[in-house]
Design a protein around this motif. Structure first.
Motif, mmCIF file in Angstrom:
data_model
loop_
_atom_site.group_PDB
_atom_site.id
_atom_site.type_symbol
_atom_site.label_atom_id
_atom_site.label_comp_id
_atom_site.label_asym_id
_atom_site.label_seq_id
_atom_site.Cartn_x
_atom_site.Cartn_y
_atom_site.Cartn_z
ATOM 1 N N ILE A 16 0.885 -1.163 0.000
ATOM 2 C CA ILE A 16 0.000 0.000 0.000
ATOM 3 C C ILE A 16 0.922 1.211 0.000
ATOM 4 O O ILE A 16 1.698 1.394 0.939
ATOM 5 N N GLN A 67 -8.179 -15.950 14.092
ATOM 6 C CA GLN A 67 -8.301 -14.605 14.656
ATOM 7 C C GLN A 67 -9.729 -14.408 15.149
ATOM 8 O O GLN A 67 -10.669 -14.946 14.575
ATOM 9 N N ARG A 84 -6.399 -3.448 -3.996
ATOM 10 C CA ARG A 84 -5.526 -3.978 -2.965
ATOM 11 C C ARG A 84 -5.318 -5.477 -3.147
ATOM 12 O O ARG A 84 -6.267 -6.234 -3.305
ATOM 13 N N ASP A 123 2.456 -4.981 14.097
ATOM 14 C CA ASP A 123 1.889 -5.035 12.752
ATOM 15 C C ASP A 123 2.773 -5.763 11.750
ATOM 16 O O ASP A 123 2.661 -5.551 10.553
ATOM 17 N N ASP A 139 3.736 -3.863 8.227
ATOM 18 C CA ASP A 139 3.046 -2.833 7.457
ATOM 19 C C ASP A 139 3.707 -1.465 7.648
ATOM 20 O O ASP A 139 3.362 -0.496 6.999
ATOM 21 N N ARG A 155 -17.025 -5.769 4.224
ATOM 22 C CA ARG A 155 -16.385 -6.880 4.928
ATOM 23 C C ARG A 155 -17.097 -7.200 6.241
ATOM 24 O O ARG A 155 -16.583 -7.931 7.087
ATOM 25 N N GLY A 201 -8.399 -6.639 9.569
ATOM 26 C CA GLY A 201 -7.699 -7.896 9.391
ATOM 27 C C GLY A 201 -8.223 -8.845 8.342
ATOM 28 O O GLY A 201 -9.376 -8.831 7.971
ATOM 29 N N GLY A 225 -1.650 0.687 11.280
ATOM 30 C CA GLY A 225 -2.479 -0.524 11.269
ATOM 31 C C GLY A 225 -3.137 -0.797 9.939
ATOM 32 O O GLY A 225 -4.290 -1.197 9.867
ATOM 33 N N LEU A 226 -2.390 -0.615 8.863
ATOM 34 C CA LEU A 226 -2.992 -0.763 7.541
ATOM 35 C C LEU A 226 -3.440 -2.186 7.273
ATOM 36 O O LEU A 226 -4.374 -2.417 6.528
ATOM 37 N N THR A 227 -2.747 -3.147 7.849
ATOM 38 C CA THR A 227 -3.157 -4.523 7.603
ATOM 39 C C THR A 227 -4.008 -5.076 8.740
ATOM 40 O O THR A 227 -5.085 -5.608 8.515
ATOM 41 N N SER A 228 -3.560 -4.910 9.951
ATOM 42 C CA SER A 228 -4.234 -5.620 11.036
ATOM 43 C C SER A 228 -5.458 -4.885 11.576
ATOM 44 O O SER A 228 -6.232 -5.465 12.324
ATOM 45 N N TYR A 256 -5.132 -12.104 17.354
ATOM 46 C CA TYR A 256 -5.106 -11.913 15.906
ATOM 47 C C TYR A 256 -3.815 -12.468 15.319
ATOM 48 O O TYR A 256 -2.732 -12.003 15.654
ATOM 49 N N ASP A 279 1.734 -5.286 2.637
ATOM 50 C CA ASP A 279 0.411 -5.783 3.012
ATOM 51 C C ASP A 279 0.552 -7.119 3.739
ATOM 52 O O ASP A 279 1.654 -7.525 4.091
ATOM 53 N N ASN A 280 -0.547 -7.839 3.921
ATOM 54 C CA ASN A 280 -0.556 -8.972 4.849
ATOM 55 C C ASN A 280 0.477 -10.062 4.610
ATOM 56 O O ASN A 280 0.930 -10.698 5.555
ATOM 57 N N HIS A 295 -0.753 -7.861 16.444
ATOM 58 C CA HIS A 295 -1.187 -7.020 17.566
ATOM 59 C C HIS A 295 -0.200 -7.089 18.729
ATOM 60 O O HIS A 295 -0.013 -6.123 19.455
#
Lengths: 378, 365
Positions: free
Chosen positions: A41, A242, A67, A324, A342, A189, B364, B358-361, A283, A369-370, A302
């Motif tokens: 991002i 999570q 995304r 993160d 992130d 979501r 989530g 906290g862009l990802t989590s 999470y 990203d994730n 977290h």
């Protein structure tokens, strides 16, 4: 004529790409074995896909239509697939050497992608987690990689909200983390079935669609959405969950983040001890298998830790990382875990020493990203 | 209703980043959180409740006696309720997240035309039973809120120029008015519940804000909650650019898709954006600003002021500005300014407060 922000960003990104020919994926040192992909991002709000190596080189970084999330690597070829983050509708087949899009897939009417997919062991078929959102049914889309990724059909995923899907190493069987959360694109979501959700892990025969095994969580943990998976060398599965929600009365005392394990033949998931679970703060974002130390590595953004687990579910300690930090993958050697945050940084942890190293890349300002994935050389 | 609440409650504990090895200054974050709630959120929901109650009364009056006065009263109270909603639209925490309330108050963006489709069905079936309180609240989300009400009050063909109510004395007016009334009562009911549950119910949500820490069912840390609130403000800034402006704006005036704009029938697209920006600024001002350096705080203020100055001349109630060549230039300038605000909310402000963006989590996956 208005130049859109996305167009503008393409120019910016293109200007900063290190020409891949400069490095040409030729081996320049041992660490250059490891080529990584991660969606990003950018700080201007655009979304990209970046290809880097462990030596700090950025081969290319290209704009995405939205995304991105996870990847499926087509082993033995230069192809991989990047998936839109749920409830996205695109998946792109990309040439890892050039970053060029070979094929853009769009989810069919009434479906969207969930962000993950995997190739079969013969790398001929691509399986993708998808949502049949009008019926609230999880499906696994089937695409023929040898026929321009034509959609051949779909399988029932064995639950609602399939997220990560992986293929076992030693037999043709898919393992799906069915998160249990029903969503519909009209409501973004937002979870629609919190009090009735039933997450599970399902083992599917991709040729018949038969669910060979399906393991649910105990009643007290049903609001833990199972999302991410990894498979060990001997096909043991680690699944990370999570918490999706507490109920309106705040009754989630029984719920803690979950790591669970199975060999696929058992009748229940092996749940790790609560004391270790609490460390991870509700999470978990990604799981990877490191073959050399023989450990599953699980990110807990977290809490700002990664936790380590044997393949039978024994807690092997934790390592502090930046908060993160969500993405994790193994390098080619299976000795080093790569972790993306992130905050835009990459960290490597070598095993067995557990020594951490921070890595800088010449990337446009932005955040990982994730997920991060390691691409073996063709 | 409790069952529905349990069905649809969405919660943010899973979305809030926790603390790492170093324990952050929880006093600072508690102050941010509680001032956000006490000085922004709760008063804003009280105002929304008042406006929605007024809307319900106006709808009743209109249906009892359709005339120019009651029609004008209905339109005015609709504006008032929508304005109050726009002020709180960005908030994702608390009672608004239960029972799909956000979507029941306003289903937008509505890419697939659900509001029109479900409203057409409701009007064609003329089933008065479907309008009773419980039936209506558990029926289609699409027809329950302000999006559907806008269709009933404002003339589609007059979308660019007029704001003529269409629920007049024609053959369908009786049932249309009952639908208007059902929606208005429903919005008022939701607004009342949200207000009550923040501070007045036995298990008031404000208590969870005060006690954000491990063991709290909703928020496992005070800094995580602060990050979540900041995230909401930043997401609303991005929503303004990506959904409220860019999505309808398109590359040329000719290709502009006005019907993608929020509140295009009532011509409040730009008006809504101005309210959104003022609300974000106000929320930031009471909660985060006191903990920033004067230099950074002034930069943020300057950007909010620039955006408002750019929007002010466009016309309070004009959606048509999106297709006006001169105004489009100004709107593009607004995009740039709001983008700069997004950067501040992603980078400088979190860094100054030791909060991760906290862009990802935070959302989530």
């Amino acid at each position: 004529m208005v130049i859109s922000r996305r167009d503008a960003m393409l120019s910016v990104v293109a200007g900063l790409i290190v020409p891949w020919q400069t490095f040409a994926f030729e081996k320049q040192g041992q660490q250059d074995n490891d080529i990584f992909l991660s969606c990003r991002i950018l700080t201007n709000g655009s979304y990209t896909l970046a290809c880097m190596n462990a030596g700090g080189h950025v081969f290319w970084e290209n704009a995405l239509p939205g995304r991105g999330h996870g990847f499926a690597i087509r082993q033995g070829t230069d192809q991989f697939v990047v998936f839109a983050r749920r409830p996205g509708q695109y998946a792109m087949v990309v040439d890892v050497r050039t970053g060029k899009t070979i094929k853009r897939l769009s989810s069919i009417t009434g479906r969207h992608f969930y962000g993950h997919g995997v190739f079969d062991r013969q790398v001929k078929r691509l399986y993708t987690s998808e949502n049949d959102f009008e019926r609230g049914r999880g499906v696994i889309g089937i695409y023929d990689a040898d026929s321009d990724y034509r959609r051949l059909g779909e399988l029932d995923s064995g639950g609602i909200g399939p997220h990560e899907v992986v293929m076992l190493h030693h037999r043709d069987e898919l393992v799906v983390a069915n998160g249990g959360v029903r969503t519909h694109p009209d409501f973004g979501r937002t979870p629609l079935n919190i009090d009735s959700m039933r997450p599970n892990v399902a083992w599917l025969d991709p040729s018949s669609g038969v669910v060979n095994n399906r393991l649910e969580l105990p009643e007290s943990r049903r609001r833990l959405s199972l999302r991410h998976l990894a498979v060990s060398d001997v096909d043991r599965v680690c699944v990370a969950g999570q918490i999706v929600s507490a109920n309106s009365a705040g009754e989630d005392d029984m719920l803690e983040p979950l790591v669970a394990f199975s060999d696929g033949d058992s009748q229940e998931l092996g749940i790790a001890p609560d004391a270790a679970q609490k460390l991870m703060r509700r999470y978990l974002a990604s799981v990877a298998w490191l073959s050399d130390p023989g450990l599953f590595v699980v990110t807990a953004p977290h809490a700002g830790v990664v936790t380590l687990w044997s393949q039978t579910g024994q807690f092997q300690g934790s390592i502090e990382v930046a908060r993160d930090s969500a993405g994790v993958c193994s390098d080619v050697s299976g000795k080093t875990a790569w972790i993306s945050a992130d905050t835009g940084k990459l960290l490597s942890i070598d095993f067995p020493s557990r020594v951490k190293s921070s890595h800088q890349f010449a990337l446009v300002d932005g955040y990982f990203d994730n997920h991060i994935t390691c691409v073996p050389r063709a | 209703m409790k069952i529905i609440r349990q069905l649809f409650v969405t919660i943010l504990c899973c979305l809030s980043p926790g603390v790492g090895a170093a324990q952050p200054d929880s006093g600072k974050y508690q102050a941010i959180n509680i001032t956000f709630v006490d000085q922004f959120a709760v008063p804003a929901y009280e105002a929304f409740d008042d406006a929605a109650t007024h809307l319900a009364r106006s709808a009743e009056a209109f249906c009892e006696n359709m005339n120019d006065n009651t029609r004008e009263g209905l339109v005015d109270s609709y504006y008032e309720a929508m304005d109050a909603w726009q002020w709180v639209q960005m908030i994702s925490i608390g009672p608004i997240s239960f029972e799909l309330r956000r979507f029941r108050i306003q289903l937008w963006p509505d890419r697939r035309g659900n509001v029109s489709r479900h409203l057409d069905l409701l009007l064609s079936e003329k089933n008065t039973g479907a309008l009773s309180g419980a039936e209506f609240q558990t029926g289609s989300v699409a027809v329950q809120g302000l999006s559907a009400l806008e269709i009933l009050i404002f003339d589609e063909s007059g979308g660019l120029a007029t704001t003529t109510p269409v629920a007049t004395e024609n053959d369908d007016s009786g049932f249309r008015c009952q639908v208007i009334n059902a929606i208005a009562q429903n919005v008022a009911s939701i607004a009342k519940a949200v207000r009550t549950e923040w501070t007045e119910s036995d298990d008031a949500f404000r208590g969870y804000i005060e006690t954000a820490s491990l063991g709290n069912a909703f928020f496992d840390s005070a800094d995580g909650l602060s990050a979540r609130i900041l995230h909401d403000l930043r997401v609303q800034l991005q929503t303004i650019v990506e959904y409220k402006i860019e999505r309808p704006l398109s590359d040329t005036a000719e290709s502009t898709r006005l019907r993608r704009a929020e509140s295009w029938r009532s011509q409040r697209t730009i008006h809504n954006i101005r309210i959104n920006l003022k609300a974000i600024h106000s929320a930031y001002d009471v909660s985060f600003r006191p903990f920033l350096s004067e230099e950074l705080a002034l930069r943020v203020d300057e950007k909010f002021n620039q955006a408002d100055e750019l929007l002010a001349p466009i016309g309070e109630f004009s959606t048509a500005a999106l297709i006006d060549p001169v105004e489009r230039e100004r709107i593009n300038a607004v995009i740039e300014v709001v983008d700069e605000l997004v950067q501040l909310f992603i980078q400088q402000i979190p860094a100054a407060l030791d909060l991760n963006p906290g862009l990802t989590s935070l959302d989530g996956d």
